[in-house]
Design a protein around this motif. Structure first.
Motif, PDB file in Angstrom:
ATOM      1  N   ASP A 152       0.816  -1.216   0.000  1.00 34.47           N
ATOM      2  CA  ASP A 152       0.000   0.000   0.000  1.00 34.47           C
ATOM      3  C   ASP A 152       0.850   1.267   0.000  1.00 34.47           C
ATOM      4  O   ASP A 152       0.486   2.261  -0.641  1.00 34.47           O
ATOM      5  N   THR A 176       5.429   3.062  -3.846  1.00 37.96           N
ATOM      6  CA  THR A 176       5.039   3.775  -5.064  1.00 37.96           C
ATOM      7  C   THR A 176       6.060   3.505  -6.160  1.00 37.96           C
ATOM      8  O   THR A 176       7.194   3.091  -5.884  1.00 37.96           O
ATOM      9  N   MET A 177       5.652   3.750  -7.381  1.00 42.73           N
ATOM     10  CA  MET A 177       6.584   3.602  -8.495  1.00 42.73           C
ATOM     11  C   MET A 177       7.699   4.648  -8.402  1.00 42.73           C
ATOM     12  O   MET A 177       8.823   4.413  -8.857  1.00 42.73           O
ATOM     13  N   ASP A 178       7.396   5.791  -7.797  1.00 39.35           N
ATOM     14  CA  ASP A 178       8.436   6.802  -7.569  1.00 39.35           C
ATOM     15  C   ASP A 178       9.519   6.242  -6.656  1.00 39.35           C
ATOM     16  O   ASP A 178      10.720   6.501  -6.881  1.00 39.35           O
ATOM     17  N   ASP A 179       9.106   5.509  -5.613  1.00 43.21           N
ATOM     18  CA  ASP A 179      10.074   4.886  -4.708  1.00 43.21           C
ATOM     19  C   ASP A 179      11.032   3.975  -5.474  1.00 43.21           C
ATOM     20  O   ASP A 179      12.250   3.999  -5.261  1.00 43.21           O
ATOM     21  N   LYS A 232      10.883   7.729 -14.248  1.00 37.87           N
ATOM     22  CA  LYS A 232       9.635   6.957 -14.265  1.00 37.87           C
ATOM     23  C   LYS A 232       9.281   6.463 -15.665  1.00 37.87           C
ATOM     24  O   LYS A 232       8.828   5.321 -15.821  1.00 37.87           O
ATOM     25  N   SER A 240       2.679  -0.984 -14.410  1.00 34.92           N
ATOM     26  CA  SER A 240       1.981  -0.541 -13.213  1.00 34.92           C
ATOM     27  C   SER A 240       2.635  -1.148 -11.982  1.00 34.92           C
ATOM     28  O   SER A 240       3.451  -2.074 -12.076  1.00 34.92           O
ATOM     29  N   LYS A 241       2.260  -0.631 -10.825  1.00 40.82           N
ATOM     30  CA  LYS A 241       2.758  -1.198  -9.573  1.00 40.82           C
ATOM     31  C   LYS A 241       2.292  -2.642  -9.421  1.00 40.82           C
ATOM     32  O   LYS A 241       3.042  -3.501  -8.955  1.00 40.82           O
TER      33      LYS A 241
END
Length: 207
Positions: A35, A38-41, A50, A59-60
């Motif tokens: 949860d 994130t994709m940024d992480d 990204k 997608s995640k």
């Protein structure tokens, strides 16, 4: 010859970058959970933009699915390398030891989350479900052989043994022992294997 060596240089670079992304996603999942990840992480962890990350995983959900498939592939590869002449309990113990080492090295358990969202996401992933069924089928045969050999309780249904076994791969006691005990990795694994197959009582349970 490895699969990677058969690829072109460009494809090798793509595959290595994909492995790095999966490694990063695994570390973040183990630390933050689905949860909060994130994709940024992931992009920041790997050092990618990204848009570059999305060239690998759309997608995640897709990324997490691939991370779990890689874990299952590792388990299946480990089973394939086992000596089938070993005892059933020995084979189960060996795989559980492998799974705990994966976790203690920052990997994921077989059962990644109690989150309904994660369960629903994974059950929609056909490749993941196929791998799960394959692994479960192989382990069920080992359990049945263990019962026949008198190494496992014959009064317990196969599913009870299997799901209890899977739960050991995500037992929080492993993290608690690493954080709060003075035990090293080898001691933690040895004691957890003992708890799994021998219990914590002074005497064996009545059959």
């Amino acid at each position: 010859m490895s699969i990677l060596s058969k690829l072109s240089f460009k494809d090798q670079a793509f595959k290595l970058r994909e492995d790095a992304i999966l490694d990063a996603a695994t570390r973040i999942l183990a630390g933050k959970g689905f949860d909060l990840m994130t994709m940024d992480d992931v992009a920041l962890e790997v050092g990618l933009s990204k848009p570059s990350l999305y060239k690998h995983f759309k997608s995640k959900e897709d990324l997490v699915g691939e991370a779990m498939i890689r874990l299952l592939d590792g388990a299946l590869d480990f089973l394939a390398r086992q000596n089938t002449a070993d005892s059933p309990v020995g084979r189960l113990s060996g795989l559980l030891e492998w799974a705990m080492r994966v976790r203690l090295d920052g990997g994921l358990p077989f059962l990644p989350s109690a989150s309904p969202q994660v369960r629903d996401m994974l059950t929609r992933n056909l490749r993941y479900v196929t791998k799960v069924l394959k692994l479960n089928g192989q382990l069920e045969k080992i359990v049945q052989a263990g019962k026949k050999a008198g190494e496992l309780r014959s009064d317990l249904p196969d599913d009870v043994i299997l799901f209890s076994y899977y739960a050991r791969t995500c037992d929080p006691a492993v993290e608690y022992l690493r954080l709060y005990s003075k035990m090293d990795t080898e001691a933690i694994i040895a004691h957890m294997l003992g708890v799994c197959f021998d219990g914590i009582g002074r005497n064996s349970p009545s059959r």
